[in-house]
Design an enzyme around this catalytic site. Structure first.
Site, PDB file in Angstrom:
ATOM      1  N   HIS A 128      51.191  29.969  58.916  1.00 28.41           N
ATOM      2  CA  HIS A 128      50.465  28.696  59.024  1.00 28.41           C
ATOM      3  C   HIS A 128      49.214  28.672  58.133  1.00 28.41           C
ATOM      4  O   HIS A 128      48.545  27.653  58.026  1.00 28.41           O
ATOM      5  CB  HIS A 128      50.118  28.381  60.485  1.00 28.41           C
ATOM      6  N   ASP A 167      55.643  33.614  62.668  1.00 34.37           N
ATOM      7  CA  ASP A 167      54.409  33.189  61.995  1.00 34.37           C
ATOM      8  C   ASP A 167      53.866  34.309  61.106  1.00 34.37           C
ATOM      9  O   ASP A 167      52.862  34.952  61.421  1.00 34.37           O
ATOM     10  CB  ASP A 167      53.373  32.764  63.041  1.00 34.37           C
ATOM     11  N   SER A 206      42.934  33.728  62.061  1.00 40.43           N
ATOM     12  CA  SER A 206      44.380  33.662  61.831  1.00 40.43           C
ATOM     13  C   SER A 206      44.805  34.541  60.660  1.00 40.43           C
ATOM     14  O   SER A 206      44.153  34.589  59.631  1.00 40.43           O
ATOM     15  CB  SER A 206      44.815  32.234  61.532  1.00 40.43           C
TER      16      SER A 206
END
Length: 302
Positions: A118, A163, A255
């Site tokens: 992402h 992810d 992230s």
């Protein structure tokens, strides 16, 4: 020369139009979230990147369908502590422009990084070997451009499965005490395993308060049952949960950053609840033991 007046007015109008249209910034620099969610749909949870506008995510739990850590930029460490300098030599920062953090990353090969899928952007600027988030040069720092990004083929936004993404650097690193790759774990983590998560992300959910230096936090791997209880219907084999007591967590800006267990890269910061560090809402991490073959094969073939 009777046409000089109309021509002058036409040229002036054209110049004014160009100036008005020219003030907009390119999407990469001005609208971080637009690349993360091309469909315009609101994700069920919250990725831990800085593409998420905290004001948009301040709604109550009752108004949300789930509690993930939303988009493609990063997450933060809440109530961690300053990492020792050079203790995380595999830690990388993905930057927009000269110094705007939007995701973490992990060096897994002399020319390859892992990060969250992402976190994908059209352009990657990468900084390694840097302890602080100051733009001032640090001894040991190395700068790179990403020349190729390869998200896992099973990833699709705004979901959270698979992810992870590989980024190829424009050249190999200079191996040093400040910049060094880490190996990816081939065995999945067991309940109770102690790990360390690190990042430069915001240290509070309600405000984007960024630390001066890289933050580290010790977390514990939770059972699959406890993870699924926390996020019903949202957890699959490509994820694991880890946490600590309430008030300690990864968050926006972290992230794609590393979760290191027993000296190996076990996971990547992926998603979680918003605000971060809430009781019974642990962080959710990409379970890299499920992807060791894909990582090795992809690097070999590229």
């Amino acid at each position: 020369m009777g046409w000089a007046g109309p021509l002058w007015r036409w040229m002036l109008a054209t110049l004014l139009t160009a100036l008005i249209l020219g003030v907009s910034e390119p999407v990469l620099a001005n609208d971080v979230s637009s690349c993360d969610n091309p469909s315009g749909m609101s994700p069920s949870g919250t990725n831990r990147d800085l593409g998420v506008d905290s004001r948009k995510n301040s709604q109550s739990d009752d108004s949300r369908s789930d509690d993930s850590r939303s988009d493609d930029s990063s997450s933060r460490i809440v109530n961690g502590s300053d990492c020792e300098k050079d203790a995380q030599p595999w830690q990388g920062a993905l930057l927009l422009g000269p110094n705007k953090l939007y995701c973490g990353a992990v060096l897994v090969n002399p020319q390859w990084l892992l990060t969250a899928a992402h976190c994908r952007k059209p352009v990657f600027r990468v900084r390694l070997g840097h302890h602080s988030m100051s733009p001032v040069y640090e001894s040991g720092q190395q700068m790179f451009q990403g020349i190729k990004s390869i998200p896992h083929p099973g990833y699709s936004h705004p979901g959270h499965s698979n992810d992870l993404m590989l980024i190829k650097l424009n050249r190999k690193i200079r191996d040093s005490h400040s910049v060094k790759p880490i190996s990816v774990a081939s065995h999945c983590p067991s309940q109770g395993t102690r790990c360390t998560v690190s990042g430069w992300g915001t240290t509070s959910s309600s405000h984007k308060n960024f630390p001066k230096v890289l933050q580290c936090l010790n977390i514990t791997v939770l059972s699959e049952e406890r993870c699924k209880d926390a996020y019903p219907g949202q957890i699959d084999k490509t994820m694991f949960c880890a946490g600590d007591k309430a008030g300690r967590d990864s968050c926006q800006g972290d992230s794609g950053g590393p979760v290191v267990c027993d000296g190996q890269l076990q996971g990547l910061v992926s998603w979680g609840d918003f605000p971060c560090a809430k009781p019974n809402r642990p962080g959710v991490y990409t379970n890299l033991c499920k992807f060791s073959e894909w990582i090795n094969d992809t690097i070999r073939s590229n």
